[in-house]
Enzyme design. Structure first.
Site, PDB file in Angstrom:
ATOM      1  N   ASP A  32      51.641  35.191  50.075  1.00 19.78           N
ATOM      2  CA  ASP A  32      50.645  36.018  49.400  1.00 19.78           C
ATOM      3  C   ASP A  32      49.550  35.076  48.898  1.00 19.78           C
ATOM      4  OD1 ASP A  32      49.548  38.281  47.892  1.00 19.78           O
ATOM      5  OD2 ASP A  32      50.383  37.278  46.130  1.00 19.78           O
TER       6      ASP A  32
ATOM      7  N   ASP B 296      46.706  36.062  45.942  1.00 23.72           N
ATOM      8  CA  ASP B 296      46.411  36.221  44.520  1.00 23.72           C
ATOM      9  C   ASP B 296      47.661  36.010  43.667  1.00 23.72           C
ATOM     10  OD1 ASP B 296      43.660  36.863  44.735  1.00 23.72           O
ATOM     11  OD2 ASP B 296      44.169  38.919  45.311  1.00 23.72           O
TER      12      ASP B 296
END
Length: 333
Positions: free
Chosen positions: A82, A84
């Site tokens: 991922d 963020d």
């Protein structure tokens, strides 16, 4: 196992999309499980695994997976992550760092009225995203509505492509401490880094570019802006990616998959339970090591994260543990 107590620091709130908005919290006492100290019989020389911020439900299984990955070598490894709050920091000096969406939402490119409407969307859909009483299937239609309406608002702002670099530079977005080794070492060892993000791909790339580590081994799956011939935002490209639909099938169906077909070991990095879906649908995996950054509400989510992730990093703003594991797997001293 003994336990000690640690006070948690207060942080400033920040409005963002797709990640929790953290209110000002009172100083409270949290119970933290003490790590198990390495023993003489421990084969893995990875001292970072014994830091107080590192939690594992099955330490022996983690060690077996890492050792199996080491024996298979760099050519069998890929990293899926991922972006963020996973590759980027959750907070810095007590203040929340922005997500890709938030970099735009709080910028000078967005009008006051638009900022208010984006905040209204957050207040409506954020409680749904993190409602433990709802299933993922129940949440998905609401996430699609949230992302779709937010993107429509951004399109109305007529954002110019050539303004993105300045907006990123003016923000306080930052990659985690010791990110340089992580990105550079993967590139040096020719290990693919696949980034799945429900954020905005153009902003994501700019953050990495400005940090000087956007290498050719990086593959990004995200929501990319579509600009017209004058460089004005007119829409978003391809399939919408939100919190709960990041999965391996997207990768399998892409033109990147032939480069990854023979890499059967996966190091997964995420900060939400939804990020675990990134490996769903991937064929022929031998080993998957899942590392979860538990950035906030540690007491509330610790058990859920320990049930799903192999390694849980509590309030850790560094890349120390992933870097140490990569060093061990690749034989780098």
């Amino acid at each position: 196992m003994s336990a000690r107590h640690r006070g948690s620091a207060s942080v400033q709130p920040i409005t963002e999309m797709g990640k929790p908005s953290v209110p000002m919290i009172e100083h409270r006492v949290e119970e933290v499980i003490e790590p198990v100290a390495p023993t003489e019989n421990n084969d893995l020389q990875i001292p970072e695994l014994y830091e107080s911020s590192v939690q594992m439900k099955d330490r022996h299984r983690v060690e077996e997976i890492i050792e199996s990955m080491r024996l298979a070598g760099s050519d069998a490894l890929q990293v899926m992550s991922d972006f963020d709050m996973t590759l980027t920091r959750f907070a810095y000096n007590g203040t929340r760092c922005p997500t890709c969406h938030n970099i735009l939402d709080n910028s000078v490119l967005i009008s006051g009225d638009c900022k208010k409407m984006l905040k209204d969307l957050l207040n409506k859909y954020y409680p749904i995203e993190f409602d433990a009483s709802r299933t993922v299937e129940e949440k998905v239609p609401h996430m699609v509505d949230w992302w779709t309406k937010a993107h429509e608002l951004l399109i109305e702002q007529k954002i110019q492509k050539d303004q993105l670099a300045r907006v990123v530079k003016d923000s306080n977005a930052m990659l985690r401490t010791d990110y340089e080794f992580f990105f550079d070492h993967l590139d040096k060892k020719k290990i693919p880094l696949v980034i799945f993000s429900a954020g905005i791909g153009d902003v994501l790339e700019e953050v990495i570019i400005q940090a000087g580590v956007f290498h050719s081994n990086i593959m990004v799956f995200s929501n990319y802006m579509d600009f017209d011939e004058k460089g004005t935002l007119q829409g978003f490209k391809g399939k919408l990616i939100h919190t709960f639909n990041k999965n391996g099938l997207t990768l399998v169906e892409s033109n990147h998959f032939p480069k990854l077909r023979d890499r059967h070991n996966v190091l997964l990095l995420g900060d939400s339970l939804g990020d675990l879906n990134m490996v769903e649908g991937l064929p022929d995996t031998d080993n998957i090591l899942k590392i979860g950054f538990l950035n906030d509400k540690v007491e509330d989510w610790r058990e859920s994260y320990l049930d799903r992730y192999d390694i849980v990093l509590e309030k850790d703003e560094t890349m120390d543990v992933p870097n140490a594991i990569l060093r061990y797997i690749t034989g780098h001293q």
